[in-house]
Structures are given as C-alpha cells and as structure tokens.
Motif scaffolding. Structure first.
Motif, PDB file in Angstrom:
ATOM      1  N   SER A  21       0.851  -1.183   0.000  1.00 54.44           N
ATOM      2  CA  SER A  21       0.000   0.000   0.000  1.00 54.44           C
ATOM      3  C   SER A  21       0.885   1.230   0.000  1.00 54.44           C
ATOM      4  N   PRO A  22       1.333   1.670  -1.204  1.00 47.95           N
ATOM      5  CA  PRO A  22       2.195   2.852  -1.264  1.00 47.95           C
ATOM      6  C   PRO A  22       1.423   4.158  -1.114  1.00 47.95           C
ATOM      7  N   GLY A  23       0.080   4.094  -1.235  1.00 45.54           N
ATOM      8  CA  GLY A  23      -0.742   5.287  -1.123  1.00 45.54           C
ATOM      9  C   GLY A  23      -2.065   4.974  -0.459  1.00 45.54           C
ATOM     10  N   PRO A  24      -2.860   5.996  -0.102  1.00 48.81           N
ATOM     11  CA  PRO A  24      -4.101   5.791   0.646  1.00 48.81           C
ATOM     12  C   PRO A  24      -5.140   4.939  -0.078  1.00 48.81           C
ATOM     13  N   GLY A  28      -3.101  -3.183   1.692  1.00 51.19           N
ATOM     14  CA  GLY A  28      -1.917  -4.023   1.823  1.00 51.19           C
ATOM     15  C   GLY A  28      -0.941  -3.455   2.832  1.00 51.19           C
ATOM     16  N   GLU A  29       0.277  -4.000   2.864  1.00 51.95           N
ATOM     17  CA  GLU A  29       1.288  -3.535   3.807  1.00 51.95           C
ATOM     18  C   GLU A  29       1.661  -2.094   3.502  1.00 51.95           C
ATOM     19  N   VAL A  30       1.626  -1.252   4.540  1.00 51.89           N
ATOM     20  CA  VAL A  30       1.695   0.191   4.348  1.00 51.89           C
ATOM     21  C   VAL A  30       3.141   0.678   4.244  1.00 51.89           C
ATOM     22  N   ILE A  78       1.905  -3.232   9.880  1.00 48.16           N
ATOM     23  CA  ILE A  78       0.685  -2.440   9.726  1.00 48.16           C
ATOM     24  C   ILE A  78       0.154  -2.625   8.315  1.00 48.16           C
ATOM     25  N   VAL A  79      -1.106  -3.031   8.208  1.00 53.35           N
ATOM     26  CA  VAL A  79      -1.727  -3.333   6.918  1.00 53.35           C
ATOM     27  C   VAL A  79      -2.986  -2.485   6.755  1.00 53.35           C
ATOM     28  N   ARG A  80      -3.079  -1.783   5.614  1.00 50.58           N
ATOM     29  CA  ARG A  80      -4.307  -1.023   5.339  1.00 50.58           C
ATOM     30  C   ARG A  80      -5.361  -1.986   4.815  1.00 50.58           C
ATOM     31  N   LYS A  81      -6.521  -2.015   5.488  1.00 49.37           N
ATOM     32  CA  LYS A  81      -7.615  -2.888   5.068  1.00 49.37           C
ATOM     33  C   LYS A  81      -8.729  -2.133   4.359  1.00 49.37           C
ATOM     34  N   THR A  82      -8.779  -0.794   4.547  1.00 39.99           N
ATOM     35  CA  THR A  82      -9.839   0.021   3.948  1.00 39.99           C
ATOM     36  C   THR A  82      -9.218   1.108   3.085  1.00 39.99           C
ATOM     37  N   PRO A  83      -9.486   1.127   1.779  1.00 36.96           N
ATOM     38  CA  PRO A  83      -8.929   2.186   0.929  1.00 36.96           C
ATOM     39  C   PRO A  83      -9.566   3.528   1.254  1.00 36.96           C
ATOM     40  N   ASP A  84      -8.797   4.588   1.106  1.00 37.24           N
ATOM     41  CA  ASP A  84      -9.277   5.953   1.334  1.00 37.24           C
ATOM     42  C   ASP A  84      -9.580   6.587  -0.024  1.00 37.24           C
ATOM     43  N   GLU A  85     -10.867   6.629  -0.389  1.00 36.09           N
ATOM     44  CA  GLU A  85     -11.288   7.125  -1.706  1.00 36.09           C
ATOM     45  C   GLU A  85     -11.740   8.582  -1.665  1.00 36.09           C
ATOM     46  N   CYS A  86     -11.502   9.265  -0.530  1.00 44.18           N
ATOM     47  CA  CYS A  86     -11.925  10.662  -0.429  1.00 44.18           C
ATOM     48  C   CYS A  86     -11.044  11.564  -1.302  1.00 44.18           C
ATOM     49  N   LYS A  87     -11.418  12.842  -1.415  1.00 43.25           N
ATOM     50  CA  LYS A  87     -10.774  13.744  -2.374  1.00 43.25           C
ATOM     51  C   LYS A  87     -10.012  14.885  -1.708  1.00 43.25           C
ATOM     52  N   ALA A  88      -9.885  14.851  -0.388  1.00 42.83           N
ATOM     53  CA  ALA A  88      -9.210  15.956   0.295  1.00 42.83           C
ATOM     54  C   ALA A  88      -7.710  15.933   0.008  1.00 42.83           C
ATOM     55  N   ILE A  89      -7.075  17.086   0.152  1.00 43.65           N
ATOM     56  CA  ILE A  89      -5.622  17.176   0.003  1.00 43.65           C
ATOM     57  C   ILE A  89      -5.029  17.261   1.406  1.00 43.65           C
ATOM     58  N   TYR A 112      10.087  -5.677  20.586  1.00 42.04           N
ATOM     59  CA  TYR A 112       9.236  -5.615  19.395  1.00 42.04           C
ATOM     60  C   TYR A 112       9.895  -4.772  18.320  1.00 42.04           C
ATOM     61  N   SER A 113       9.438  -4.973  17.082  1.00 42.19           N
ATOM     62  CA  SER A 113       9.914  -4.174  15.961  1.00 42.19           C
ATOM     63  C   SER A 113       8.793  -4.039  14.944  1.00 42.19           C
ATOM     64  N   ILE A 114       8.866  -3.001  14.124  1.00 42.83           N
ATOM     65  CA  ILE A 114       7.894  -2.765  13.061  1.00 42.83           C
ATOM     66  C   ILE A 114       8.558  -3.133  11.738  1.00 42.83           C
ATOM     67  N   THR A 115       7.907  -3.994  10.954  1.00 41.68           N
ATOM     68  CA  THR A 115       8.524  -4.496   9.727  1.00 41.68           C
ATOM     69  C   THR A 115       8.270  -3.596   8.523  1.00 41.68           C
ATOM     70  N   ASN A 116       7.298  -2.678   8.612  1.00 38.69           N
ATOM     71  CA  ASN A 116       6.970  -1.832   7.461  1.00 38.69           C
ATOM     72  C   ASN A 116       8.145  -0.959   7.051  1.00 38.69           C
ATOM     73  N   PRO A 117       8.328  -0.755   5.749  1.00 39.06           N
ATOM     74  CA  PRO A 117       9.348   0.187   5.302  1.00 39.06           C
ATOM     75  C   PRO A 117       8.907   1.627   5.541  1.00 39.06           C
ATOM     76  N   VAL A 118       9.874   2.506   5.725  1.00 39.37           N
ATOM     77  CA  VAL A 118       9.616   3.937   5.900  1.00 39.37           C
ATOM     78  C   VAL A 118      10.238   4.659   4.717  1.00 39.37           C
ATOM     79  N   SER A 119       9.427   5.494   4.056  1.00 42.85           N
ATOM     80  CA  SER A 119       9.913   6.155   2.845  1.00 42.85           C
ATOM     81  C   SER A 119      10.782   7.351   3.185  1.00 42.85           C
ATOM     82  N   SER A 120      11.670   7.710   2.242  1.00 42.86           N
ATOM     83  CA  SER A 120      12.424   8.940   2.404  1.00 42.86           C
ATOM     84  C   SER A 120      11.495  10.109   2.103  1.00 42.86           C
ATOM     85  N   ALA A 121      11.922  11.308   2.490  1.00 42.79           N
ATOM     86  CA  ALA A 121      11.092  12.489   2.240  1.00 42.79           C
ATOM     87  C   ALA A 121      10.930  12.707   0.737  1.00 42.79           C
TER      88      ALA A 121
END
Length: 329
Positions: A21-24, A28-30, A78-89, A112-121
């Motif tokens: 899940s690269p975007g809202p 999938g895996e966020v 962390i896994v996104r289960k609900t897509p965000d289809e709204c239009k706000a910025i 504990y540890s978090i397995t999700n990748p963290v993106s660069s700015a």
C-alpha cells in the motif's frame, strides 16, 4: 476486540504474500511516512485523502523467539484494510498512535519491531512540521536535556570450589562470603541488594525493602532438605492455597531450558504490611521471580525480589545475571 482480532490474524492469517500500500487508495502492507517506537507503544504517519483513521488498519502480530530466554519478540506489520477514496488534500498525512497492551494485547517482558518500510522524504518536501520533533514539543513545554545512560557495570563471579559462575552487578551491595557456613549448610550462595531507591516518609527514618538478587547451589543432603522436586512442590502448595486471594497472585510455573539444563520459572506478587513503630506501617506489593535449575546433583536457584514499584527498572540487571549463568555441577 482489537487485541482478539490481532491475535486471530497472527495465528490464522493467510500465508499468501501481502500486497503493498504505497498510497491511501491501495490496501496491503503500508509504506510509512514516519515511525517512532517507544516503551509500550509506537506512532506512525501515513498518507491520507481525508478519510483515513486507525480503523483503516490492522496490525499483524508475529511472535518469535526472543533475544533472551524469558522475553519473546514481536514483529508488527501495519496493513491497510480500507482504501481511502476521499478527495481531500492532506499533504502531511495523518498521525496514528498504538498502545501495545490496550490495542494489541502485548504486555509483560518483550521486545518488538515494526517491519513496514519507511519512505524517504519526497523531493523538496518541508518536513520541519513532521511529528517526530513536533510531538515532543507538544507533549512537554520544557523538554529535559538528554542524559547519558550507561549500562550497569558487571564483573565475573565464580562460586568456589567451582559450583557456578555468572556476571554480578558491581554497584549492588554484596553479602559477605561465608565459605565455612555454606559448606556446613550444603548451600553455596551469593546475595545482592540495591540501595538508595526509597526515601523516608512521614518524617520518620526507615528503610524501604530493597531489590534483591540471589544465586545459590543446593547440594544433595543440604541442611534444609531441599530437592528440585520438593522445592517446586512447596510452590505448588502456595499457588493452590492462595488461589482467588486479593492479597497475592501466584502464577503457574513455566518449564524452560537455562544454560542447557532443565529449569522451572515461577512468578508471584504478595501484599506486604510491615509495622514501623506504633503509628506507621509500610504497605507495598512484593514482586518476585524464581528460576530453579536442575543440576547433575542437587539444584540451583536464581531469584529476584523487589517492591513492585522498583521491579521493572531493576529486572534487566537480574536478566543479565541469568543470561550469564553457567552451572558447573
């Protein structure tokens, strides 16, 4: 409910590969924008189109063998289960916090540890307002300066003649050696206490019970007549006698291996009331862990006892003693 769902997912989830899940709008895996972990919880920043909340995600929990024998490790995804289809910025996304105990049912001693990748700015993004520096500023106006934290100093200890060895903290007060008394009793031991944790109350000088670490070898035929089996039988009687009591809590024993030997771990908490003269009484919960280890002849006991309020901050010292323990008999 969240804890039950997470545990169910942890043990019964699909073995299929998790999508990304690269975007809202993608499930999938966020891919996280930020992540900060801490004692008992963590905070993440994720993308949002205006309709993303904590309910948009599941946290998959995978329990694994820990770094130490008594503390499991949890991998969190962390896994996104609900897509965000709204239009706000929402340029900075949303910040979501998780409490490990209340949200995920994880408590006690663990890592504990978090397995999700963290993106660069993103290129040219202004990250000055990101929550990592901001949340600290919002939480406390006067943030204390960081202080240097040094690990507890230890030294190697060997119980003569060659009963066991382990690391012992040098800053704890150690009981005087009594080789003659140990030999007569058939119990070869060392005991340490931690001073300086409590202050006098009610204007009366007194000494609050101190955290205590004990390591001992019980030889066959020892003066107390103790064996590995009857030591555990005594604990079992206490467990059954105090079942349902609101003044004590005895946990069921757990089997494990310590330094290649069969061992049993017991934990309990007991309410204490110690008179301090005619007017005052010291009241506190005593918390303890005993690790009983089989020897080829006799057995070993490693114990940690402390007022509950000092238990967690001193338990890692006992864990180091336990991890370094080497039985010789």
């Amino acid at each position: 409910m969240i804890s039950l769902l997470v545990l169910f997912t942890s043990f019964h989830g699909s073995a299929a590969a998790i999508s990304w899940s690269p975007g809202p709008r993608q499930t999938g895996e966020v891919l996280l924008d930020e992540a900060v972990t801490g004692l008992g919880g963590f905070v993440i920043r994720v993308g949002s189109n205006g309709c993303t909340s904590k309910n948009s995600f599941d946290v998959l929990v995978k329990k694994k063998a820990g770094i130490t024998s008594l503390a499991p490790h949890y991998e969190l995804t962390i896994v996104r289960k609900t897509p965000d289809e709204c239009k706000a910025i929402v340029e900075d996304g949303v910040v979501i916090a998780y409490d490990l105990k209340n949200d995920l049912g994880i408590s006690g001693n663990y890592t504990y540890s978090i397995t999700n990748p963290v993106s660069s700015a993103h290129p040219f993004a202004d990250v000055s307002g990101y929550y990592l520096p901001k949340i600290v500023k919002d939480a406390a106006m006067d943030v204390p300066l960081p202080r240097e934290v040094r690990p507890e100093p230890f030294e190697q200890f060997t119980a003569r003649p060659d009963f066991f060895s382990c690391l012992l903290p040098v800053d704890w007060a150690r009981s005087a050696a009594d080789p003659e008394g140990d030999a007569k009793a058939g119990i070869y031991q060392v005991q340490l206490t931690r001073d300086g944790l409590a202050r006098p109350e009610d204007g009366e000088k007194y000494y609050f019970p101190r955290p205590l670490i004990y390591v001992g070898y019980y030889a066959p035929g020892n003066r107390e007549g103790k064996t590995y089996a009857n030591y555990l039988a005594d604990y079992d009687r206490l467990l059954r006698k105090n079942a349902g009591s609101n003044k004590s809590c005895y946990n069921k024993p757990r089997k494990m291996t310590i330094a290649g030997r069969e061992a049993t771990v017991t934990d309990y908490e007991v309410w204490q009331e110690l008179p301090r003269g005619p007017l005052f009484t010291t009241k506190y919960w005593l918390k303890a862990r005993f690790v009983v280890v089989k020897a080829r002849q006799g057995f070993y006991v490693l114990a940690f006892k402390s007022p509950k309020e000092f238990y967690n901050q001193n338990f890692p010292t006992f864990q180091t003693v336990l991890d370094s323990f080497a039985p010789k008999r």
